[in-house]
Motif scaffolding. Sequence first.
Motif, PDB file in Angstrom:
ATOM      1  N   GLY A  51      29.481  50.777 -12.565  1.00 23.70           N
ATOM      2  CA  GLY A  51      28.538  50.255 -11.582  1.00 23.70           C
ATOM      3  C   GLY A  51      29.145  49.317 -10.584  1.00 23.70           C
ATOM      4  O   GLY A  51      28.899  49.423  -9.380  1.00 23.70           O
ATOM      5  N   VAL A  52      29.959  48.390 -11.037  1.00 28.02           N
ATOM      6  CA  VAL A  52      30.512  47.406 -10.123  1.00 28.02           C
ATOM      7  C   VAL A  52      31.466  48.047  -9.127  1.00 28.02           C
ATOM      8  O   VAL A  52      31.556  47.626  -7.965  1.00 28.02           O
ATOM      9  CB  VAL A  52      31.212  46.273 -10.914  1.00 28.02           C
ATOM     10  N   PHE A  53      32.203  49.083  -9.543  1.00 32.56           N
ATOM     11  CA  PHE A  53      33.112  49.747  -8.613  1.00 32.56           C
ATOM     12  C   PHE A  53      32.337  50.567  -7.588  1.00 32.56           C
ATOM     13  O   PHE A  53      32.745  50.682  -6.438  1.00 32.56           O
ATOM     14  CB  PHE A  53      34.093  50.633  -9.372  1.00 32.56           C
ATOM     15  N   GLN A  54      31.203  51.142  -7.994  1.00 32.62           N
ATOM     16  CA  GLN A  54      30.392  51.909  -7.058  1.00 32.62           C
ATOM     17  C   GLN A  54      29.785  51.017  -5.987  1.00 32.62           C
ATOM     18  O   GLN A  54      29.520  51.457  -4.879  1.00 32.62           O
ATOM     19  CB  GLN A  54      29.290  52.649  -7.821  1.00 32.62           C
ATOM     20  N   ARG A  55      29.560  49.756  -6.300  1.00 30.09           N
ATOM     21  CA  ARG A  55      28.940  48.837  -5.350  1.00 30.09           C
ATOM     22  C   ARG A  55      29.967  47.963  -4.636  1.00 30.09           C
ATOM     23  O   ARG A  55      29.596  47.095  -3.860  1.00 30.09           O
ATOM     24  CB  ARG A  55      27.962  47.932  -6.096  1.00 30.09           C
ATOM     25  N   SER A  56      31.237  48.194  -4.873  1.00 32.61           N
ATOM     26  CA  SER A  56      32.268  47.300  -4.340  1.00 32.61           C
ATOM     27  C   SER A  56      32.321  47.305  -2.817  1.00 32.61           C
ATOM     28  O   SER A  56      32.792  46.335  -2.222  1.00 32.61           O
ATOM     29  CB  SER A  56      33.634  47.691  -4.905  1.00 32.61           C
ATOM     30  N   GLU A  57      31.821  48.365  -2.185  1.00 32.99           N
ATOM     31  CA  GLU A  57      31.878  48.424  -0.727  1.00 32.99           C
ATOM     32  C   GLU A  57      31.006  47.344  -0.082  1.00 32.99           C
ATOM     33  O   GLU A  57      31.184  47.008   1.084  1.00 32.99           O
ATOM     34  CB  GLU A  57      31.429  49.798  -0.238  1.00 32.99           C
ATOM     35  N   PHE A  58      30.051  46.795  -0.841  1.00 33.45           N
ATOM     36  CA  PHE A  58      29.174  45.768  -0.295  1.00 33.45           C
ATOM     37  C   PHE A  58      29.656  44.361  -0.630  1.00 33.45           C
ATOM     38  O   PHE A  58      28.985  43.386  -0.296  1.00 33.45           O
ATOM     39  CB  PHE A  58      27.749  45.948  -0.837  1.00 33.45           C
ATOM     40  N   ALA A  59      30.788  44.236  -1.302  1.00 28.51           N
ATOM     41  CA  ALA A  59      31.240  42.930  -1.775  1.00 28.51           C
ATOM     42  C   ALA A  59      31.425  41.938  -0.632  1.00 28.51           C
ATOM     43  O   ALA A  59      30.929  40.811  -0.687  1.00 28.51           O
ATOM     44  CB  ALA A  59      32.542  43.081  -2.564  1.00 28.51           C
ATOM     45  N   LEU A  60      32.118  42.335   0.412  1.00 31.99           N
ATOM     46  CA  LEU A  60      32.365  41.424   1.524  1.00 31.99           C
ATOM     47  C   LEU A  60      31.087  41.153   2.304  1.00 31.99           C
ATOM     48  O   LEU A  60      30.917  40.062   2.868  1.00 31.99           O
ATOM     49  CB  LEU A  60      33.439  41.999   2.445  1.00 31.99           C
ATOM     50  N   GLU A  61      30.164  42.122   2.341  1.00 30.75           N
ATOM     51  CA  GLU A  61      28.881  41.881   3.006  1.00 30.75           C
ATOM     52  C   GLU A  61      28.104  40.789   2.278  1.00 30.75           C
ATOM     53  O   GLU A  61      27.495  39.920   2.893  1.00 30.75           O
ATOM     54  CB  GLU A  61      28.066  43.168   3.064  1.00 30.75           C
ATOM     55  N   TYR A  62      28.116  40.841   0.946  1.00 30.20           N
ATOM     56  CA  TYR A  62      27.448  39.795   0.182  1.00 30.20           C
ATOM     57  C   TYR A  62      28.095  38.444   0.436  1.00 30.20           C
ATOM     58  O   TYR A  62      27.414  37.417   0.535  1.00 30.20           O
ATOM     59  CB  TYR A  62      27.517  40.118  -1.314  1.00 30.20           C
ATOM     60  N   ALA A  63      29.421  38.436   0.533  1.00 35.24           N
ATOM     61  CA  ALA A  63      30.132  37.177   0.746  1.00 35.24           C
ATOM     62  C   ALA A  63      29.827  36.581   2.114  1.00 35.24           C
ATOM     63  O   ALA A  63      29.803  35.358   2.274  1.00 35.24           O
ATOM     64  CB  ALA A  63      31.629  37.395   0.584  1.00 35.24           C
ATOM     65  N   ASN A  64      29.585  37.438   3.115  1.00 35.02           N
ATOM     66  CA  ASN A  64      29.369  36.965   4.486  1.00 35.02           C
ATOM     67  C   ASN A  64      27.911  36.680   4.800  1.00 35.02           C
ATOM     68  O   ASN A  64      27.603  36.149   5.868  1.00 35.02           O
ATOM     69  CB  ASN A  64      29.912  38.003   5.476  1.00 35.02           C
ATOM     70  N   MET A  65      26.987  37.028   3.889  1.00 34.87           N
ATOM     71  CA  MET A  65      25.572  36.738   4.136  1.00 34.87           C
ATOM     72  C   MET A  65      25.340  35.228   4.084  1.00 34.87           C
ATOM     73  O   MET A  65      25.865  34.550   3.208  1.00 34.87           O
ATOM     74  CB  MET A  65      24.694  37.430   3.091  1.00 34.87           C
ATOM     75  N   PRO A  66      24.542  34.694   5.009  1.00 34.23           N
ATOM     76  CA  PRO A  66      24.268  33.244   4.968  1.00 34.23           C
ATOM     77  C   PRO A  66      23.412  32.898   3.763  1.00 34.23           C
ATOM     78  O   PRO A  66      22.582  33.684   3.316  1.00 34.23           O
ATOM     79  CB  PRO A  66      23.514  32.997   6.276  1.00 34.23           C
ATOM     80  N   VAL A  67      23.637  31.723   3.212  1.00 36.81           N
ATOM     81  CA  VAL A  67      22.849  31.271   2.068  1.00 36.81           C
ATOM     82  C   VAL A  67      21.461  30.855   2.549  1.00 36.81           C
ATOM     83  O   VAL A  67      21.328  30.088   3.507  1.00 36.81           O
ATOM     84  CB  VAL A  67      23.552  30.096   1.362  1.00 36.81           C
ATOM     85  N   ASP A  68      20.433  31.377   1.901  1.00 32.45           N
ATOM     86  CA  ASP A  68      19.056  31.051   2.245  1.00 32.45           C
ATOM     87  C   ASP A  68      18.671  29.765   1.513  1.00 32.45           C
ATOM     88  O   ASP A  68      18.201  29.781   0.377  1.00 32.45           O
ATOM     89  CB  ASP A  68      18.143  32.211   1.833  1.00 32.45           C
ATOM     90  N   GLU A  69      18.879  28.636   2.168  1.00 34.52           N
ATOM     91  CA  GLU A  69      18.656  27.345   1.523  1.00 34.52           C
ATOM     92  C   GLU A  69      17.202  27.137   1.122  1.00 34.52           C
ATOM     93  O   GLU A  69      16.913  26.454   0.138  1.00 34.52           O
ATOM     94  CB  GLU A  69      19.101  26.212   2.461  1.00 34.52           C
ATOM     95  N   CYS A 183      27.849  44.033 -11.654  1.00 34.42           N
ATOM     96  CA  CYS A 183      27.920  42.572 -11.724  1.00 34.42           C
ATOM     97  C   CYS A 183      27.471  41.918 -10.415  1.00 34.42           C
ATOM     98  O   CYS A 183      26.876  40.837 -10.418  1.00 34.42           O
ATOM     99  CB  CYS A 183      29.339  42.130 -12.053  1.00 34.42           C
ATOM    100  N   LEU A 184      27.779  42.560  -9.283  1.00 33.10           N
ATOM    101  CA  LEU A 184      27.469  41.971  -7.988  1.00 33.10           C
ATOM    102  C   LEU A 184      25.975  41.839  -7.751  1.00 33.10           C
ATOM    103  O   LEU A 184      25.549  41.039  -6.915  1.00 33.10           O
ATOM    104  CB  LEU A 184      28.091  42.826  -6.872  1.00 33.10           C
ATOM    105  N   ALA A 185      25.150  42.591  -8.470  1.00 32.30           N
ATOM    106  CA  ALA A 185      23.711  42.538  -8.256  1.00 32.30           C
ATOM    107  C   ALA A 185      23.160  41.149  -8.543  1.00 32.30           C
ATOM    108  O   ALA A 185      22.297  40.653  -7.824  1.00 32.30           O
ATOM    109  CB  ALA A 185      23.012  43.580  -9.136  1.00 32.30           C
TER     110      ALA A 185
END
Length: 229
Positions: A51-69, A183-185
């Motif tokens: 699962g985590v490898f299948q979703r790895s393409e979104f890893a950097l997108e998750y990292a670059n999303m702004p934190v919703d304070e 795991c990224l979920a």
Amino acid sequence: MRKRLGIISLFIILFIAFITLWNYSYYQGQEEAYIPIENNRPIPIIPSETGVFQRSEFALEYANMPVDENHQRSIKSYYNNRAFYGAPPSIPHEVESERNMGGNSCLKCHENGGYTDKFKAYAPVTPHPEMVNCRQCHVPQNTETLFKATNFEKGTIPLVGVNNALAGSPPVIPHQLQLRENCLACHAGPSAPKEIRVSHPERVNCRQCHVPNNKVTEDIGVFVRKNQN
């Protein structure tokens, strides 16, 4: 003279033969290696890793999303949305139709996450988008049916920051991996609980450092090294 030409010709023929054989041997060595599999023998797979490898393409997108304070989830709210520890989360919002499932509704927001204008917050990402019958496990929070309050205990919730084998070592995984293969979920992006939001989602091989805490250990008492003499 004729003898010398014969020797030179023989040398040239042998040289060409050597080059031909070497070239053939070289290209034969470039063929892809393979492991023969016996008939009727299952191919080994690692389902808890896929699962985590299948979703790895979104890893950097998750990292670059702004934190919703203003709408950050915490561990407390994360577990308050479950009937007990390990249970599927309930649905905290209205559902248009009881028969709405999977790709027709739920996965539009929960497959890849992202900001939803309707709720003014980031949608949590499902770790198992291939299971499209969402309502089989997830139910609305509020109901006026036969469900009544009980004294059922929710169980012990894993503590954050104390499940490291050593000081500074990667924390162990305190839960089972079934249905949580991605795991990224739960650990990446602005919808992840802030206490367990990972700082390095681009390192997608999570199990390289983090191992499940499913081993039973026993106290061996005072360790005494045997005399080597």
